[in-house]
Design an enzyme around this catalytic site. Structure first.
Site, PDB file in Angstrom:
ATOM      1  N   ASP A  15       0.568  -1.449   0.005  1.00 32.51           N
ATOM      2  CA  ASP A  15      -0.146   0.345   0.534  1.00 32.51           C
ATOM      3  C   ASP A  15       0.500   1.316   0.116  1.00 32.51           C
ATOM      4  O   ASP A  15       0.207   2.675   0.378  1.00 32.51           O
ATOM      5  CB  ASP A  15      -1.126  -0.145   1.228  1.00 32.51           C
ATOM      6  CG  ASP A  15      -0.444  -0.254   2.771  1.00 32.51           C
ATOM      7  OD1 ASP A  15       1.441  -0.477   2.838  1.00 32.51           O
ATOM      8  OD2 ASP A  15      -0.687   0.152   3.663  1.00 32.51           O
TER       9      ASP A  15
ATOM     10  N   HIS B  63      26.643   5.940 -16.361  1.00 36.39           N
ATOM     11  CA  HIS B  63      25.384   5.893 -15.826  1.00 36.39           C
ATOM     12  C   HIS B  63      25.541   4.967 -14.166  1.00 36.39           C
ATOM     13  O   HIS B  63      23.907   4.865 -13.896  1.00 36.39           O
ATOM     14  CB  HIS B  63      23.737   5.785 -16.470  1.00 36.39           C
ATOM     15  CG  HIS B  63      23.624   6.481 -17.663  1.00 36.39           C
ATOM     16  ND1 HIS B  63      22.799   6.413 -18.712  1.00 36.39           N
ATOM     17  CD2 HIS B  63      24.283   7.789 -17.927  1.00 36.39           C
ATOM     18  CE1 HIS B  63      22.966   7.229 -19.353  1.00 36.39           C
ATOM     19  NE2 HIS B  63      23.451   8.134 -18.697  1.00 36.39           N
TER      20      HIS B  63
ATOM     21  N   ASP C 197      22.209  19.913 -13.303  1.00 35.79           N
ATOM     22  CA  ASP C 197      22.893  18.514 -13.523  1.00 35.79           C
ATOM     23  C   ASP C 197      24.288  19.518 -13.579  1.00 35.79           C
ATOM     24  O   ASP C 197      25.148  19.896 -14.674  1.00 35.79           O
ATOM     25  CB  ASP C 197      22.054  18.444 -14.188  1.00 35.79           C
ATOM     26  CG  ASP C 197      22.733  16.834 -15.697  1.00 35.79           C
ATOM     27  OD1 ASP C 197      24.143  16.532 -14.763  1.00 35.79           O
ATOM     28  OD2 ASP C 197      22.510  16.491 -16.814  1.00 35.79           O
TER      29      ASP C 197
ATOM     30  N   HIS D 124      29.905   9.330 -25.710  1.00 29.60           N
ATOM     31  CA  HIS D 124      28.946  11.312 -25.781  1.00 29.60           C
ATOM     32  C   HIS D 124      28.329  12.116 -26.085  1.00 29.60           C
ATOM     33  O   HIS D 124      29.876  12.682 -26.788  1.00 29.60           O
ATOM     34  CB  HIS D 124      28.078  10.149 -24.154  1.00 29.60           C
ATOM     35  CG  HIS D 124      28.756  10.811 -23.320  1.00 29.60           C
ATOM     36  ND1 HIS D 124      29.070  12.092 -23.348  1.00 29.60           N
ATOM     37  CD2 HIS D 124      29.622  11.085 -22.169  1.00 29.60           C
ATOM     38  CE1 HIS D 124      30.210  12.673 -22.397  1.00 29.60           C
ATOM     39  NE2 HIS D 124      30.426  11.844 -22.001  1.00 29.60           N
TER      40      HIS D 124
ATOM     41  N   HIS E 200      23.084  18.821 -23.293  1.00 27.66           N
ATOM     42  CA  HIS E 200      21.519  18.467 -23.370  1.00 27.66           C
ATOM     43  C   HIS E 200      20.578  19.679 -22.910  1.00 27.66           C
ATOM     44  O   HIS E 200      20.974  20.254 -22.142  1.00 27.66           O
ATOM     45  CB  HIS E 200      21.131  16.825 -22.663  1.00 27.66           C
ATOM     46  CG  HIS E 200      21.420  16.876 -20.972  1.00 27.66           C
ATOM     47  ND1 HIS E 200      21.216  17.644 -20.412  1.00 27.66           N
ATOM     48  CD2 HIS E 200      22.504  16.568 -20.975  1.00 27.66           C
ATOM     49  CE1 HIS E 200      21.341  17.168 -19.138  1.00 27.66           C
ATOM     50  NE2 HIS E 200      22.052  16.499 -19.412  1.00 27.66           N
TER      51      HIS E 200
ATOM     52  N   HIS F  33      16.709  15.744 -18.587  1.00 29.50           N
ATOM     53  CA  HIS F  33      16.849  15.675 -20.497  1.00 29.50           C
ATOM     54  C   HIS F  33      16.640  16.632 -21.071  1.00 29.50           C
ATOM     55  O   HIS F  33      13.827  15.517 -21.342  1.00 29.50           O
ATOM     56  CB  HIS F  33      17.386  14.278 -20.768  1.00 29.50           C
ATOM     57  CG  HIS F  33      18.217  13.614 -20.955  1.00 29.50           C
ATOM     58  ND1 HIS F  33      18.621  12.652 -20.932  1.00 29.50           N
ATOM     59  CD2 HIS F  33      19.763  14.733 -19.396  1.00 29.50           C
ATOM     60  CE1 HIS F  33      19.888  12.493 -20.346  1.00 29.50           C
ATOM     61  NE2 HIS F  33      20.698  13.544 -19.775  1.00 29.50           N
TER      62      HIS F  33
ATOM     63  N   ARG G 166      34.867  13.976 -16.113  1.00 24.55           N
ATOM     64  CA  ARG G 166      33.784  14.661 -16.930  1.00 24.55           C
ATOM     65  C   ARG G 166      33.860  15.810 -16.155  1.00 24.55           C
ATOM     66  O   ARG G 166      33.681  15.601 -14.839  1.00 24.55           O
ATOM     67  CB  ARG G 166      32.105  13.706 -17.290  1.00 24.55           C
ATOM     68  CG  ARG G 166      31.042  14.231 -17.674  1.00 24.55           C
ATOM     69  CD  ARG G 166      30.336  13.399 -18.358  1.00 24.55           C
ATOM     70  NE  ARG G 166      29.684  12.777 -17.417  1.00 24.55           N
ATOM     71  CZ  ARG G 166      28.854  11.524 -16.827  1.00 24.55           C
ATOM     72  NH1 ARG G 166      30.155  11.072 -16.704  1.00 24.55           N
ATOM     73  NH2 ARG G 166      28.558  10.715 -15.772  1.00 24.55           N
TER      74      ARG G 166
ATOM     75  N   GLU H  47      31.231  19.138 -15.682  1.00 19.48           N
ATOM     76  CA  GLU H  47      29.114  19.120 -15.576  1.00 19.48           C
ATOM     77  C   GLU H  47      29.087  20.559 -16.156  1.00 19.48           C
ATOM     78  O   GLU H  47      28.658  20.652 -15.029  1.00 19.48           O
ATOM     79  CB  GLU H  47      28.861  18.055 -16.298  1.00 19.48           C
ATOM     80  CG  GLU H  47      27.316  18.579 -17.008  1.00 19.48           C
ATOM     81  CD  GLU H  47      25.926  17.647 -16.733  1.00 19.48           C
ATOM     82  OE1 GLU H  47      25.107  17.591 -17.358  1.00 19.48           O
ATOM     83  OE2 GLU H  47      26.229  16.686 -15.644  1.00 19.48           O
TER      84      GLU H  47
END
Length: 443
Positions: free
Chosen positions: A34, A240, A268, A351, A355, A362, A410, A412
């Site tokens: 539940d 990932h 991000d 990659h 984005h 994304h 990386r 970002e």
């Protein structure tokens, strides 16, 4: 709620006179027994309404002649007993007033009210093939209208994908959205710095993830924008990776890709740093390469240039570095253009360089101009928000210098295109080698 009301008005202005748009929010999803997963509304629905309760549908009717455009909300009734268990509900009347709708009905009345709204409408806009269950409900409403054809009532003659219109609208962030994204990036930047200061050899990745989550919540963010990646050593070469359960070793790097969601808007950010607080020479060489690639990509973010220029700029720098550091054999390639043409770089960089970013990590919006035959990359314009995230991932392989094995990096950042170029939202997160090492010394 003026921002949401303005979006509804703008959407109605793109539809034919009298056309109807229908959009439902996301359903609640059972986790087990539940217990449901924490509820998160549909991003398109929230973009138009600002309303975050489940079991809700918005209907827009475009202006026709002397009749102005109308916005109608269907939502749950007030229910004092359920509010004891589940929390506050607005109910239709309070929601109409608080969120600026022209009308509001109980969601239980939707099957009787929707056919009335669709009757004699020239066109219907809804998410096509987005939800089989909701597609079936729309068909039911349309069938009820068609059943009245002998009385001269007509159903919409055409059906269009509502999300195609909303994708283009969501691609451009207004000042209110940009302010929310700046706050989200600020929180996430502090979380990354907190994680840097906390990192020590022997700790587990999940301990660092906990530092991120602590900073997100203590700063008012409602949740992570996506599952956090805390990847040390060879795990950083898994794009990932999110098991986050390995012990971090002295001499390894840790790559963290994590951002919070604040008032439904995502951040991000990715940063990479040495577990022991000091980059080794091979780590520093590759880190500086990725940093230079990101700088080249950021320089390409100027109104009037194509989105693809961002990736192209980063790729040229990375490919040259792969040759310079011996990751790729110079004798096999004449120059960087050969590396790119043969996609030899994909062994270490597989990659894209970013984005769109917004309500979704994304975010919505096409990357190519699909109205033109050759589908060129779309032109950058002020208000677009995106990430820039070049990287390099070196797995053990024959011919690859061993000093670079199992290094994954990386970097970002979150960026908004401005009339004069771009603005980096996530600039508070340490990024230069010296700044990272300084932050870790003061943990």
């Amino acid at each position: 709620m003026k921002h949401h009301a303005a979006r509804r008005e703008r959407l109605c202005g793109q539809m034919p006179a009298g056309a109807v748009a229908i959009l439902a929010t996301a359903p609640e999803v059972q986790r087990n027994a539940d217990s449901d997963y924490p509820y998160r509304h549909d991003s398109y629905f929230y973009y138009l309404t600002g309303f975050a309760e489940p079991e809700s549908v918005v209907v827009l009717v475009a202006a026709q002649g002397a009749r102005p455009a109308r916005s109608i909300l269907f939502c749950r009734q007030k229910n004092a007993e359920r509010e004891i268990w589940d929390g506050f509900r607005h109910g239709p009347e309070a929601a109409r007033e608080a969120f600026g709708f022209d009308e509001a009905f109980a969601i239980d009345d939707i099957d009787s009210e929707l056919p009335k709204l669709l009757a004699n409408a020239p066109a219907l806009y809804c998410p096509l093939a987005h939800s089989a269950a909701f597609d079936a409900r729309i068909k039911g409403w349309m069938d009820k209208v068609r059943s009245q054809s002998r009385s001269g009532v007509t159903a919409p003659a055409s059906v269009h994908d509502l999300l195609a219109l909303l994708d283009e609208m969501r691609l451009f962030k207004d000042d209110h959205e940009q302010a929310l994204m700046q706050r989200a990036a600020d929180i996430s930047g502090r979380a990354h710095e907190r994680a840097m200061r906390a990192t020590r050899p022997g700790m587990f990745e999940y301990e660092i993830e906990a530092e991120l989550l602590h900073e997100f919540r203590r700063s008012g963010a409602q949740s992570p924008a996506y599952p956090s990646i805390v990847a040390s050593g060879a795990h950083a070469c898994v794009l990932h990776y999110n098991a986050n359960n390995a012990q971090m070793r002295d001499g390894d790097l840790v790559l963290i890709d994590a951002g919070c969601e604040l008032d439904s808007y995502a951040s991000d950010i990715t940063r990479t740093w040495p577990v022991n607080g000091r980059f080794s020479e091979p780590q520093k060489q590759l880190y500086e390469l990725v940093l230079a690639a990101q700088a080249a990509a950021l320089a390409a973010i100027v109104p009037g240039r194509r989105y693809s220029a961002i990736h192209d700029a980063a790729l040229k720098v990375l490919a040259q570095g792969m040759l310079d550091f011996g990751l790729l054999d110079k004798s096999s390639f004449g120059n960087v253009d050969d590396v790119i043409a043969q996609r030899a770089f994909a062994q270490f960089y597989m990659h894209g360089t970013g984005h769109w970013l917004g309500l979704d990590v994304h975010d919505a919006g096409a990357y190519r101009n699909v109205t033109l035959e050759d589908r060129p990359s779309r032109i950058l314009q002020p208000g677009m928000a995106l990430t820039v995230e070049p990287g390099i991932y070196v797995r053990p392989a024959p011919g690859v210098p061993e000093q670079f094995w199992n290094i994954g990096i990386r970097i970002e950042d979150d960026v908004v295109v401005t009339p004069g170029g771009h603005h980096i939202l996530s600039g508070t997160a340490p990024k230069l080698v010296a700044d990272i090492e300084k932050a870790m010394q003061h943990g």
